[in-house]
Every structure is written in C-alpha cells, then in structure tokens.
Design an enzyme around this catalytic site. Structure first.
Site, PDB file in Angstrom:
ATOM      1  N   PHE A 270      36.683  34.709  31.622  1.00  0.00           N
ATOM      2  CA  PHE A 270      36.542  35.568  32.799  1.00  0.00           C
ATOM      3  C   PHE A 270      35.266  36.387  32.663  1.00  0.00           C
ATOM      4  O   PHE A 270      34.802  36.635  31.552  1.00  0.00           O
ATOM      5  CB  PHE A 270      37.770  36.485  32.927  1.00  0.00           C
ATOM      6  CG  PHE A 270      38.534  36.280  34.210  1.00  0.00           C
ATOM      7  CD1 PHE A 270      39.299  35.146  34.396  1.00  0.00           C
ATOM      8  CD2 PHE A 270      38.478  37.224  35.243  1.00  0.00           C
ATOM      9  CE1 PHE A 270      39.993  34.940  35.584  1.00  0.00           C
ATOM     10  CE2 PHE A 270      39.175  37.025  36.426  1.00  0.00           C
ATOM     11  CZ  PHE A 270      39.928  35.887  36.602  1.00  0.00           C
TER      12      PHE A 270
ATOM     13  N   HIS B 249      33.615  42.176  45.109  1.00  0.00           N
ATOM     14  CA  HIS B 249      33.815  40.926  44.384  1.00  0.00           C
ATOM     15  C   HIS B 249      32.754  39.948  44.865  1.00  0.00           C
ATOM     16  O   HIS B 249      32.537  39.828  46.074  1.00  0.00           O
ATOM     17  CB  HIS B 249      35.224  40.397  44.668  1.00  0.00           C
ATOM     18  CG  HIS B 249      35.640  39.292  43.756  1.00  0.00           C
ATOM     19  ND1 HIS B 249      35.053  38.054  43.784  1.00  0.00           N
ATOM     20  CD2 HIS B 249      36.583  39.250  42.780  1.00  0.00           C
ATOM     21  CE1 HIS B 249      35.619  37.289  42.860  1.00  0.00           C
ATOM     22  NE2 HIS B 249      36.552  37.996  42.228  1.00  0.00           N
TER      23      HIS B 249
ATOM     24  N   LEU C 248      39.591  36.282  49.109  1.00  0.00           N
ATOM     25  CA  LEU C 248      39.059  36.077  47.764  1.00  0.00           C
ATOM     26  C   LEU C 248      39.045  34.622  47.332  1.00  0.00           C
ATOM     27  O   LEU C 248      40.038  33.914  47.474  1.00  0.00           O
ATOM     28  CB  LEU C 248      39.937  36.859  46.780  1.00  0.00           C
ATOM     29  CG  LEU C 248      39.392  36.867  45.358  1.00  0.00           C
ATOM     30  CD1 LEU C 248      38.172  37.759  45.287  1.00  0.00           C
ATOM     31  CD2 LEU C 248      40.451  37.337  44.395  1.00  0.00           C
TER      32      LEU C 248
ATOM     33  N   GLU D 217      37.770  34.698  40.646  1.00  0.00           N
ATOM     34  CA  GLU D 217      36.797  34.566  39.571  1.00  0.00           C
ATOM     35  C   GLU D 217      37.179  33.432  38.617  1.00  0.00           C
ATOM     36  O   GLU D 217      36.331  32.903  37.882  1.00  0.00           O
ATOM     37  CB  GLU D 217      36.732  35.896  38.820  1.00  0.00           C
ATOM     38  CG  GLU D 217      35.617  35.971  37.832  1.00  0.00           C
ATOM     39  CD  GLU D 217      35.368  37.402  37.397  1.00  0.00           C
ATOM     40  OE1 GLU D 217      35.193  38.277  38.268  1.00  0.00           O
ATOM     41  OE2 GLU D 217      35.362  37.641  36.191  1.00  0.00           O
TER      42      GLU D 217
ATOM     43  N   GLN E  47      34.489  48.428  44.072  1.00  0.00           N
ATOM     44  CA  GLN E  47      34.103  47.106  43.552  1.00  0.00           C
ATOM     45  C   GLN E  47      33.925  46.069  44.663  1.00  0.00           C
ATOM     46  O   GLN E  47      34.843  45.859  45.463  1.00  0.00           O
ATOM     47  CB  GLN E  47      35.142  46.586  42.562  1.00  0.00           C
ATOM     48  CG  GLN E  47      34.776  45.205  42.029  1.00  0.00           C
ATOM     49  CD  GLN E  47      35.483  44.844  40.744  1.00  0.00           C
ATOM     50  OE1 GLN E  47      36.646  44.463  40.760  1.00  0.00           O
ATOM     51  NE2 GLN E  47      34.796  44.998  39.633  1.00  0.00           N
TER      52      GLN E  47
ATOM     53  N   HIS F 207      36.789  44.702  47.102  1.00  0.00           N
ATOM     54  CA  HIS F 207      37.896  44.130  46.345  1.00  0.00           C
ATOM     55  C   HIS F 207      38.771  45.140  45.631  1.00  0.00           C
ATOM     56  O   HIS F 207      39.985  44.989  45.568  1.00  0.00           O
ATOM     57  CB  HIS F 207      37.298  43.174  45.318  1.00  0.00           C
ATOM     58  CG  HIS F 207      38.311  42.397  44.545  1.00  0.00           C
ATOM     59  ND1 HIS F 207      39.253  41.601  45.160  1.00  0.00           N
ATOM     60  CD2 HIS F 207      38.537  42.285  43.222  1.00  0.00           C
ATOM     61  CE1 HIS F 207      40.006  41.021  44.226  1.00  0.00           C
ATOM     62  NE2 HIS F 207      39.606  41.437  43.044  1.00  0.00           N
TER      63      HIS F 207
ATOM     64  N   ARG G 180      31.149  41.758  37.674  1.00  0.00           N
ATOM     65  CA  ARG G 180      31.134  41.651  39.137  1.00  0.00           C
ATOM     66  C   ARG G 180      30.036  42.455  39.801  1.00  0.00           C
ATOM     67  O   ARG G 180      29.474  42.023  40.803  1.00  0.00           O
ATOM     68  CB  ARG G 180      32.492  42.098  39.682  1.00  0.00           C
ATOM     69  CG  ARG G 180      33.544  41.115  39.294  1.00  0.00           C
ATOM     70  CD  ARG G 180      34.906  41.525  39.755  1.00  0.00           C
ATOM     71  NE  ARG G 180      35.835  40.459  39.433  1.00  0.00           N
ATOM     72  CZ  ARG G 180      37.145  40.576  39.524  1.00  0.00           C
ATOM     73  NH1 ARG G 180      37.695  41.706  39.915  1.00  0.00           N
ATOM     74  NH2 ARG G 180      37.918  39.563  39.226  1.00  0.00           N
TER      75      ARG G 180
ATOM     76  N   ARG H  93      35.110  47.486  37.037  1.00  0.00           N
ATOM     77  CA  ARG H  93      36.248  46.837  36.364  1.00  0.00           C
ATOM     78  C   ARG H  93      35.922  45.389  36.018  1.00  0.00           C
ATOM     79  O   ARG H  93      35.304  44.688  36.804  1.00  0.00           O
ATOM     80  CB  ARG H  93      37.459  46.856  37.297  1.00  0.00           C
ATOM     81  CG  ARG H  93      38.569  45.931  36.869  1.00  0.00           C
ATOM     82  CD  ARG H  93      39.801  46.117  37.706  1.00  0.00           C
ATOM     83  NE  ARG H  93      39.795  45.393  38.954  1.00  0.00           N
ATOM     84  CZ  ARG H  93      40.204  44.119  39.101  1.00  0.00           C
ATOM     85  NH1 ARG H  93      40.593  43.414  38.051  1.00  0.00           N
ATOM     86  NH2 ARG H  93      40.198  43.563  40.300  1.00  0.00           N
TER      87      ARG H  93
END
Ligand SMILES: Cc1cc2nc3c(=O)[nH]c(=O)nc-3n(C[C@H](O)[C@H](O)[C@H](O)COP(=O)(O)OP(=O)(O)OC[C@H]3O[C@@H](n4cnc5c(N)ncnc54)[C@H](O)[C@@H]3O)c2cc1C
Length: 575
Positions: free
Chosen positions: A118, A233, A243, A246, A231, A348, A277, A389
């Site tokens: 990730f 994304h 979405l 990821e 955030q 996001h 991100r 994050r």
C-alpha cells in the site's frame, strides 16, 4: 426520557467496535448505538483496500517500529507519536480478534491471512478481503452487536449534543420514520460519526458523510483539531468521483498521462505509484494543469489521467480487485482488462476532527478534558494521521481506538450516576427549530445552496491553496450562509421527511466548511495534504503544532496543541 449507561452515535467500524468492547467488559451495562443510516450502511462498509498490521505473513522483515515510522513520515511529522505507537503495536492483535469474530480475510495458499503493498508503507502489511474489506468487517461487527444485546436505534438523526458545565449529558434525536423527537441521557456519550467528504463536490464518501458530529461538537463550544488537512485520494473514477481503491496500485497498476508516460517518475522516483496520497494527488493535479491530462475522446489537455491495469491480466484483476473492475465497468463503461481507467483526485478522508487523548476522551482545550464525552474513528483526531493519512491505516484506527475507547468507557461509567437534564427545555427548542424550518417561506432550494457551497469549497480550498483564493472563498461562504437562512422545504410532513434531514445536514456542512477554510488560512506553510502555493515549504519553527479551532457564529478562534514526538525527529520527507 430514554436512558442508557452509554450511547454511541455512529454504527461504522469505530462505533460498533467500541460497543462490542463495552459489552465484553461489562455485560450488565446498557449500551445503545444510534445511527442516521442503518449501521450496515455506514461508510465503513464501502472500505475497499484493507487494514494495515505487521502480521509478517508475507514480509518477515516487517516490524511495528517500521509501521510506526512509515505512519509518522506519511503524516509529515504532525502525528502524535505516542498515539501512532499504540496504533501499530496493537494492530496485529485487533486483526486476529476480528478473524476470531468471523471476518473472512483473503488468504495465502498456506491458509494464513494475505497481505498486500500500500502507498507509503515500506513493507507488504495490508490485510484485506479482496477489495471489499469494510464490507467483510462491518457485517461481522454488526452481527456481534446483536449477539451482545446492544440496542440499535437505526435511522435516528442526532441533532444536538447536550453539554452543560463541561459535561456531556445526553443528546436530542429525531426519528426519520415519523418525526418523533427524544432526549436521551447517558453516563457517557461517544461520537463515531465519520467524515465530511460531502463538504466538497467530488468525493468518494457516501451521502451521509456530512460531518454532523464535528458540527455538533463545534456548536457546543468545543474545539476541532487540524481541520485544514483534507485528504484527496489520487484515484477517483472520472467523472463520478467514486473510489478506485489504492489496492489497484498496490497490485501493480500504472498512472499514465496523455503522452503515455508513467509520470510518477518525476515526483517520487523510488516509490512511483505507491507514493503517499498527498504527493500522488498533487502529481496528478500538476500533470492536468500542465496540459498532460486526457479528454474523454483520448486527446490531450483534459481533466483526468489513466490508471492502467491491463498488464496485470484478467485473472489477477478478477481475483484481487474485482470491485474496481466492476465499478469502472458500471459507472464509466470501461472494461479494465482491455482499457485504462480514467481517474482524478477526489476528496476522501478527514485527518482532523474532535481532539481526543489516547483513551478516546475528548479535549476541551490544550490542557482540559470533557467529562462524559468520547470519540473515535474518522470523526476523531488522536492524531495518528497528522497532515496526511496512509492508506489502510484508517480501518486500523477505527478498530484499535474503537476498542480502546470502549474499554475506557466501560470503566468510566462504573459507579457514576445519570446526569440531570431539563428534558422539556431541550425538546421545546428542537421542536421549534424543526417547525421554523418547515414554516419559513424561503426562496432557495436546499440542493442549490448545497451545490454552491460544495463548488465554493472545491474551488477555493482544494488541492492547492493560497491566501487570496481562500479569502475569496471565505467571503463567498458568508454569502452562501445568508442564502442558507432562506431555504424552503417542499415536504411539510412527518413521515420520512428526508428534506428536513438535508436541511440539518446543510447546517453541518456549512459549519465544518468554515472551520476548514479558517484553519487552512491560518496555517502559513505546506505540510502533508495542506499545500499552500504562497508558502511552499514546511515550517517546523512556527507550525510543528496542531491547530485547535473554536467555532462561534461570531467568528473562529485558533489555539494550538503541541505535537508529541517520541522516537522520530522531523526530517525532510522524500520518497
Ligand atoms: C470508498 C472508501 C474506501 C475506503 N477504503 C479504505 C480502506 O481500504 N482502508 C482504510 O483503512 N480506510 C478506508 N477508507 C476510510 C475508512 O473506511 C473510514 O475512515 C472509516 O470506515 C470511518 O469509519 P467510522 O466508524 O469512523 O465512520 P463511518 O463508517 O463513516 O460511520 C459513521 C456513522 O455515523 C452515523 N452518523 C453520522 N452522523 C449522524 C447523526 N447526525 N445522527 C446519527 N448518526 C449519525 C452514520 O449513520 C454512520 O453509522 C475508505 C473510505 C471510503 C469512503
């Protein structure tokens, strides 16, 4: 008056995990979960890619310290490191516990829980259930609520937090089905009300992510922490904004511009598509600005880039990321086995929120705590994500801090008495509020005002920010607030009056938006997701500190909270 020892607002991962913990520790306590959706429809159910934990099933070299370092670096050094250590140390244990509850994680051939790469994580440590992880976890937790006898009030909208003399005493809530209003009192109140993605016009969040818990907390005179850190994304499906996980890049997808280049080479050469991100979203925004975005007809100069998975092959796509394939097919008409997926950044996640200590108790100031009031999950700021994050750390936060907060509450309520509340006074005020919304003549439709507001936040407080832009945004927001005073409702009825709920939610959005803009104006540096073109560098001398914003209709006051640093001294952040 309804009463429970504990009332939790929010039926997502954080709220349900806390409820299970309280019931496990002391089965005699009366615990209720209130949610404006059915708990199973909380946004947590939509989580896709997974949950990080150093189980070391795939990578024996991994350690909780490495997970902690990645998280702190990802946060651009704004996370509180004591909170991050708790998060990463407790991670393996909460995953095993979920597995014992019955969560069906994806497996390695030898039967152990599988783990994938990730963004921003230096090892393969994200546990998952294909790309439907939130679904797998939330269903098990909600089943457990029933097993433990937790009372569920679903489709009740909480309108107000009752806070008197520094103590949370109860709530005012509204039953969507028939308009009934109730005051509830409790020895402890917990907010697990999720994020505020709907403040923006393009978001991966569900329609219920309107920041109500944040707005109610602010309206009660309590501060909100680090709200400037929103955030984006990198891979929202174009044009819908939903979405594309990821996990798709975790499994090896490429990001491609109109010239066919893997442009991440320019921005994060060592991590490429798996950079954090904030960096990846800015890279995409820069490519689009430079004219290397793509139009729907395939020509250059448009407003998206491609996410390409074709080289992974049909079998891997269909087994590891089936949901991403399905979404692209259903919502963009793209068959990802044969065609690249059009994507652009989408709002996001909220890094900031209701300030809490590592036991989940809400802060009233840099030094003080609120009696009887707790929070966890996306609505809280503990702060493990700081300014940015890492993917797969949020589900983890919900479960680790949901469990911890539940444990704190189970002990906190022992030997405490129910608070006294003037029920009639609160009911009258709520009824008046509803009646005047229904009666007011008004001249604007809710949807129109909401759209103007969402466009304003997107234009003036998006991926890139400047003083000038944000001042314009704030001025526009004041005008929109005026319009919001003059909305009208077509539906005057009691039964499922969703228009009335939208009117409440509009108030939440406006409050949260104003706090985001003001906090962002005040932070004159670039850190993590907060990118100021007029202050492009991180400024540790003046801004290595958390923002605490106190809202009042007359204006917002900013104070600060120090950052807790344990093992990792701030360094330049490069990938
Ligand atoms: C599409 C998507 C995919 C994601 N994928 C991942 C992932 O793979 N890994 C990861 O770590 N994170 C992921 N995230 C982030 C993560 O899912 C969320 O941060 C997390 O699930 C939030 O959980 P929560 O319990 O805090 O709140 P939520 O699940 O959002 O629940 C909020 C609850 O509060 C209730 N509520 C709110 N306001 C009121 C009110 N006024 N009255 C009554 N009830 C109210 C709602 O009804 C709901 O039950 C993803 C997020 C999205 C949007």
């Amino acid at each position: 008056m309804i009463q429970h020892d504990v009332v939790i607002v929010g039926g997502g991962l954080a709220g349900t995990r806390a409820a299970v913990e309280i019931a496990r520790i002391d089965p005699r306590l009366s615990v209720a979960v209130v949610a404006k959706t059915h708990p199973i429809r909380s946004h947590s159910v939509a989580a896709q890619g997974g949950m990080a934990a150093t189980l070391k099933n795939v990578d024996a070299e991994d350690s909780w310290e490495a997970h902690a370092f990645d998280t702190v670096k990802g946060s651009d050094y704004l996370a509180d490191q004591d909170a991050v250590e708790i998060l990463t140390k407790e991670a393996p244990d909460v995953v095993i516990d979920l597995e014992h509850m019955g969560v069906l994680f994806s497996r390695l051939p030898d039967g152990r829980i599988a783990q994938r790469a990730f963004g921003g994580h230096s090892h393969k440590r994200t546990c998952y259930a294909a790309d439907k992880t939130g679904h797998a976890i939330l269903h098990e937790l909600v089943n457990n609520l029933r097993r433990y006898g937790v009372q569920i009030y679903d489709e009740w909208y909480v309108m107000r937090l009752i806070l008197e003399d520094g103590q949370a005493k109860g709530l005012v809530m509204f039953r969507i089905r028939d308009g009934e209003m109730q005051v509830v009192r409790a020895k402890a109140i917990m907010f697990a009300t999720g994020g505020y993605g709907r403040v923006y016009n393009t978001t991966s969040n569900d329609f219920a992510s309107t920041g109500d818990g944040l707005a109610m907390t602010a309206a009660a005179g309590l501060p909100l922490e680090d709200m400037e850190f929103v955030q984006f994304h990198p891979t929202g499906l174009y044009p819908a904004g939903v979405l594309i996980s990821e996990a798709v890049r975790g499994e090896g997808a490429y990001l491609i511009n109109s010239e066919g280049e893997r442009f991440m080479e320019r921005y994060a050469p060592s991590r490429m598509e798996l950079a954090p991100r904030d960096i990846t979203s800015r890279a995409i925004a820069r490519e689009i600005r430079a004219g290397r975005g793509i139009h729907p007809d395939g020509t250059a100069g448009g407003s998206f880039v491609y996410l390409d998975v074709r080289h992974l092959g049909r079998e891997k796509i269909m087994s590891r990321i089936p949901f991403a394939w399905e979404e692209s097919h259903r919502l963009a008409g793209v068959d990802a086995v044969h065609e690249p997926i059009p994507v652009r950044p989408t709002v996001h996640y909220s890094m900031g929120g209701i300030p809490v200590n590592t036991d989940g108790q809400v802060r009233s100031s840099p030094e003080g705590l609120v009696e009887g009031f707790f929070a966890a999950g996306e609505t809280a700021c503990v702060s493990v994500h700081g300014a940015n994050r890492l993917g797969s750390n949020s589900l983890l936060e919900c479960v680790v801090y949901g469990r911890r907060t539940g444990a704190t509450i189970a002990h906190y309520v022992q030997n405490r008495k129910f608070p006294e509340i003037n029920e009639q006074q609160y009911l009258n005020q709520a009824k008046q509020q509803v009646q005047s919304l229904i009666d007011q003549p008004g001249q604007y439709r809710i949807a129109k005002v909401r759209q103007a507001f969402q466009d304003c936040m997107t234009e003036y407080c998006g991926v890139f920010r400047t003083e000038e832009l944000m001042q314009q945004g704030l001025a526009q927001l004041q005008a929109i607030r005026q319009q919001a005073q003059q909305i009208y409702l077509d539906d005057k009825g009691q039964i499922f009056n969703t228009e009335l709920i939208e009117a409440f939610e509009l108030q939440s959005l406006l409050t949260v938006g104003e706090i985001i803009l003001t906090s962002a104006l005040n932070r004159k540096e670039s850190r993590g997701a907060h990118s100021r073109e007029d202050f492009p560098d991180r400024d540790d001398t003046d801004f290595l500190k958390h923002t605490l914003a106190y809202y009042s209709p007359a204006g917002i006051e900013i104070r600060y909270l120090p950052v807790t640093i344990t093992q990792f001294q701030p360094q330049e952040r490069k990938y």
